[in-house]
Motif scaffolding. Structure first.
Motif: not given
Ligand SMILES: NC(=O)c1ccc[n+]([C@@H]2O[C@H](COP(=O)([O-])OP(=O)(O)OC[C@H]3O[C@@H](n4cnc5c(N)ncnc54)[C@H](OP(=O)(O)O)[C@@H]3O)[C@@H](O)[C@H]2O)c1
Length: 316
Positions: A25, A29, A32, A260, A264
């Motif tokens: 993640i 991302s 996050y 993950a 997300v």
């Protein structure tokens, strides 16, 4: 640098699948922030540092959470608003234990597999729902062992009342290893039924925006064997080069990629009440699968829910 606008909590993120998922993640991302929730202050701190070192980003906050203690779960939820992190968009109920050579109790005196894998996550999730942002996602870690029709090396799950599962005793002629294995498979059935029931309750209460799904990461060689007898642990390690070729085997890295994504990515947006499994498909990713007949039983799920509330109330 993008400032994170969302937070995801991963329980048991200091090792195995949870650690790999946190890494994934963080890498994919940038919006996050990731909470590394685990029972040992030292291990979660070390994991957060090593994740920052591996990914080159510093978006990890270690927060202590012992799922074998209902008080610790309550404390985690109580302190949540004070942590000052971006809004809560994800909760991955990943932590788990599996015993083989002994029976253990949680700090509340409940059977530890049931307490950690299921009851602690039940309380944690329910306590955090009020803080969840719109379209937040909850993912629970189940396993093929939840299915009484599946062929697995573990004894089949036996669903009983929450009180009986929290205070079980071996059946006549049952070895400790069988008892402990059944506690594991049953805990994975309980958490799956919880996911389905939570999805129904959220829909009924006007929070249908929150998605709840379950995931089976497949068989992976991780710390999950840490509570096994030394001989069983040794055997697993020795046989792994062969076992990893089986269709139900995966790696923490491959399974974390899917986990993950479930938490997300756009690909899973708006999907709720489903079960995804790596079994038989890890090279291609996860497939949506049907789960056992009993896992869809609404009456038993409701009874399990109400029994769990009583167990929690009894330890206030
Ligand atoms: N490995 C498999 O083949 C397999 C297959 C199907 C499903 N799963 C599920 O996948 C999930 C991840 O397991 P894994 O394979 O990555 O195993 P793992 O490496 O042993 O990770 C489990 C994590 O749970 C944490 N944990 C244990 N007891 C806890 C407690 N009382 N409070 C908070 N955290 C606690 C552990 O922390 P410590 O380091 O402090 O012990 C560890 O970080 C589990 O839910 C497991 O049941 C695994």
């Amino acid at each position: 640098m993008i400032k994170p606008t969302k937070t995801v909590i991963i329980t048991g993120a200091n090792s195995g699948l949870g650690y790999e998922c946190a890494k994934r993640i963080a890498r994919t991302s940038p919006d996050y922030h990731i909470v590394i929730a685990g029972r040992s202050a030292e291990r979660i701190e070390r994991a957060a540092q090593s994740l920052a070192g591996e990914t080159g980003v510093n978006r990890f906050t270690p927060v202590q959470l012992n799922l074998a203690s209902l008080d610790s779960v309550r404390k985690f939820a109580e302190q949540w608003p004070q942590l000052g992190l971006p809004p809560l968009h994800g909760l991955i109920c990943n932590a788990g234990v599996q015993y083989s050579g002994h029976i253990e109790q949680s700090e509340d005196g409940y059977e530890a597999t049931f307490a950690v894998n299921y009851l602690g996550h039940f309380l944690l999730t329910n306590s955090l729902v009020e803080y969840m942002a719109r379209n937040a996602r909850i993912i629970v870690l189940s396993s093929i062992t939840h299915d009484d029709q599946a062929k697995t090396p573990l004894p089949k799950p036996v669903l009983k009342s929450a009180e009986a599962l929290a205070n079980p005793f071996p059946q006549a002629g049952e070895s400790i290893a069988e008892f402990a294995g059944r506690a594991y498979s049953t805990s994975k059935l309980c958490i799956l039924m919880f996911a389905y029931e939570l999805e129904r309750r959220l829909s009924a209460s006007g929070r249908e925006d929150i998605a709840v799904n379950a995931f089976d990461p497949g068989g992976m060689l991780t710390g999950m064997t840490r509570e096994w007898k030394p001989a069983a642990r040794w055997m697993m390690k020795a046989l792994w080069p062969l076992l990893r070729l089986a269709p139900n085997a995966s790696t923490p890295r491959n399974s974390a990629k899917v986990l993950a994504e479930m938490a997300v990515s756009e690909r899973y947006r708006g999907i709720s009440g489903k079960f995804y499994s790596m079994i038989g498909s890890y090279r291609q990713g996860a497939r949506e699968k049907q789960t056992s007949a009993v896992s869809y039983d609404k009456r038993q799920a409701q009874e399990l829910w109400e029994g769990s509330e009583r167990l929690i109330e009894a330890r206030k």
